[in-house]
Every structure is written in structure tokens, then in C-alpha cells.
Design an enzyme around this catalytic site. Sequence first.
Site, PDB file in Angstrom:
ATOM      1  N   LYS A 267       0.854  -1.191   0.000  1.00 54.01           N
ATOM      2  CA  LYS A 267       0.000   0.000   0.000  1.00 54.01           C
ATOM      3  C   LYS A 267       0.885   1.234   0.000  1.00 54.01           C
ATOM      4  O   LYS A 267       1.660   1.437   0.944  1.00 54.01           O
ATOM      5  CB  LYS A 267      -0.867  -0.013   1.260  1.00 54.01           C
TER       6      LYS A 267
ATOM      7  N   GLU B  56      -2.450  -0.373  -8.906  1.00 53.86           N
ATOM      8  CA  GLU B  56      -3.877  -0.214  -8.611  1.00 53.86           C
ATOM      9  C   GLU B  56      -4.232   1.233  -8.277  1.00 53.86           C
ATOM     10  O   GLU B  56      -3.573   1.865  -7.455  1.00 53.86           O
ATOM     11  CB  GLU B  56      -4.274  -1.137  -7.446  1.00 53.86           C
TER      12      GLU B  56
ATOM     13  N   ASP C 297      -9.946   0.491  -9.148  1.00 50.36           N
ATOM     14  CA  ASP C 297     -10.644  -0.038  -7.965  1.00 50.36           C
ATOM     15  C   ASP C 297     -11.737   0.935  -7.564  1.00 50.36           C
ATOM     16  O   ASP C 297     -12.894   0.779  -7.961  1.00 50.36           O
ATOM     17  CB  ASP C 297      -9.648  -0.282  -6.817  1.00 50.36           C
TER      18      ASP C 297
HETATM   19  C1  MUC Z   1      -8.361  -1.541  -1.385  1.00 45.96           C
HETATM   20  O1  MUC Z   1      -8.083  -0.458  -1.764  1.00 45.96           O
HETATM   21  O2  MUC Z   1      -8.302  -2.447  -2.172  1.00 45.96           O
HETATM   22  C2  MUC Z   1      -8.352  -3.988   0.463  1.00 45.96           C
HETATM   23  C3  MUC Z   1      -7.452  -4.620   1.259  1.00 45.96           C
HETATM   24  C4  MUC Z   1      -6.779  -3.708   1.915  1.00 45.96           C
HETATM   25  O3  MUC Z   1      -5.862  -3.882   2.682  1.00 45.96           O
HETATM   26  O4  MUC Z   1      -7.243  -2.535   1.507  1.00 45.96           O
HETATM   27  C5  MUC Z   1      -8.463  -2.714   0.831  1.00 45.96           C
HETATM   28  C6  MUC Z   1      -8.875  -1.663   0.021  1.00 45.96           C
HETATM   29 MG    MG Z   2      -7.636  -0.897  -3.842  1.00 49.79          MG
END
Ligand code: MUC
Ligand code: MG
Length: 368
Positions: free
Chosen positions: A164, A219, A244
Site C-alpha cells: 500500500k 492499482e 478499484d
Molecule cells: C483496497 O483499496 O483495495 C483492500 C485490502 C486492503 O488492505 O485494503 C483494501 C482496500
Molecule cells: Mg484498492
Amino acid sequence: MKIASIETFIIDLPVARPHKLSMATINAHSQVIVRIRTESGVEGLGEIAIIPHYGEEAPGAIKSLIDECLTPYLKGYDAREFGRIVQRMDQIIKGNAYAKAGIEMACVDATARVLGVPAHQLFGGKVHDTIPLLWVLGNGVIEKDVEEAQRKLDAKQYRLFLVKIGSGDPKENVKRALAVKNALGDQASVRVDINQGWDEAMATWGIAQLEAGGIDVIEQPLPRHDHEGMRRLTERFAVPIMADEGISTPEEALLIASKRAADAFSVKVTKHGGMVRTKEVAGIAQAAGIKLFGGTMIEGQIGTSAYAQIFSTMPNLTLGAQLFGPHLLTDDIASEVITFRDYEMVVPDAPGFGTQLDEDKLRFYTRK
Ligand code: MUC
Ligand code: MG
């Protein structure tokens, strides 16, 4: 199978470690559990997982919308006609996809249970018996992410990982993602989720670094409405660009597909407003030659099974699924139905979603 009652419960489940996302850190995970009962006593379950600050949802708002706005109109409806119930809910109120998905999931579960079949058979049946799994690295610290990924690899649980990187210094974020990829090498596929955190100039620089460094999927780099920016990035880079937050409704999916503003879609039952709508989004992607990835809002047994049921029916779901919830959550209010084998999830074949509520756990975790 007329609906006699619809109950909702807000629960907060414990997690194995704080899960750091660009918009929030999850120390306990909130969900709204929906239980419908029919006049003949058949039960159906739905699960709505909520990530704070991710979108427009909040547990209390979802519960009151179901209790005060939707339930009064749905009593007496035949749960087996969940397509008609989705239509009726759209007449009652616009939007509110998460609340509607919870009720629709419970109707699907009840219908499949009474027919004695797994829910995927109400949607054409499964084309995937197992689904490759992706784990989300949410430690926010390179060393911890690498150590955690290596542990999951060694345990043959996961070899697809997501970092992330949507908040803070983009340069620092790119470095962190590449460090994880360099540490894992060819043992694993590493992807990133930017959760709308960059502008196009930043994304043009960042994606070039990530692509060159072996990152496999990018993403939602841009804000959800920046379709033209997403189209230019999709055109410019070979690495797949995934939408997404940009695709909730089937209409948005058609818009992005027609603009070629993504190579792949992250599909999520709650985000689309239920399993019927999720199939509609998948159909649009299939027709447009767009790949699918099974997304999540971090579900427990009920939601993970529901997601797996519908994902298993999608031929173009070729990028795996991030249904890691049962491994991040350290407890649940429903019985175990999800099994894992060799980096994959086995699609359950029990009737319905194949799980039962544990009343004691439900009482324990329900917000007072
Ligand atoms: C997302 O943005 O995909 C999905 C799993 C996670 O850790 O965040 C979500 C949201
Ligand atoms: Mg996402």
C-alpha cells in the site's frame, strides 16, 4: 420464502497486527452482519466490511439505513427473487451499495441453502475450483513487510503480495515497494495499490520506476474520476493499470471500459451493491477484454465465502483475489468454511455460503 425479518449487528473483530492503509490504520475491523429469516424459518447471512475513510460508508449509517429505510419495504418479498429485491431497493433509495449488498447476499445465502446448493450455482456455477490468493502488506515499514512476506511464502500460503503506497512521500513509497520486490525476487509477484493518492505527473514518474523494478500491477494511481488521466497512463505503460475505487456501478465499468482507462478491474461485492451487480460488472469487463482481480474490504468467513462464490464464476478473473481477511482477523462470528491450499483458496461447495452464525461470538463482538 417470504422475508419475515432482517436483523443487523455492528461488530468489531480483532486483527493479527495493525493494518496500515493510506487512508487509515485498522486496529479492530468493523463489519455489519445481516441476518434474514423467512416465514418458514430459513436463515440467510450477509456481511458488510467497512474500511474507515476508504469511501462514503460508516457502520452506523449502514445499519440505520437497512433498519429504518430498506427493511420496512422488503418484508413479505420472496428471498429467492433477489433480482427483484435489488430492483426494489433501487426504487426505495439510490446509491448505498454496501447496505444493499448485505441484504442481497443474505437472500442469496438463504435461497441456496433451501435449494441445497452452493451459492455459485445460482450464478452459472464455478469455472474456478480454487483461486490464487494475494496478501496485503500493511506494516508500513520495509523490514516488517519483507519479513512478513517471507513468512507467508515459506508457509506456502501466499506468493502474491500487495504494498500500500498511496500516502506520504511518493519517492519513499516507490523505494519501499521496490525494496520488497528486490527482497522477494522471482519467488513472488509484487503489486502496489495507490488508493487514488497521486496526480498524473507523479504517477507518470512513479509508475516508470515501479514498472522498471518488476512491479506487476498498479492499482488506482489517480483519483477515481480522473478517467482521462487513467486512460493516458494505461496507454503509456505496459504494466497493467487496475481500477478499484473508479468502478462501483456497472455504468462506471462501461465508461472506463469504453475509454480503455484501465487494463483490469478490482471487483468487490459490497462496492458494486451485491452479487447480481458484481456479475454485471464482470460481464462488461469480459466483453471489453478486461481482466478481473478479486478485491476485498477485508471480510470474515461469511463475506469471504460470498466473494469466493461469485469470483469462482468469472472466466476473466485471472489476477487472483486478495481474500486474506480470514488470515488477518484473529476471530470471527461465523463457523469456518474457507480452506487454503498451496497459495490458493478452495471455493466452498457447501449449501449457501456454507457457514453458520456462532450466537455467543455474535453477542460478544456486537457493539453495545
Ligand atoms: C483496497 O483499496 O483495495 C483492500 C485490502 C486492503 O488492505 O485494503 C483494501 C482496500
Ligand atoms: Mg484498492
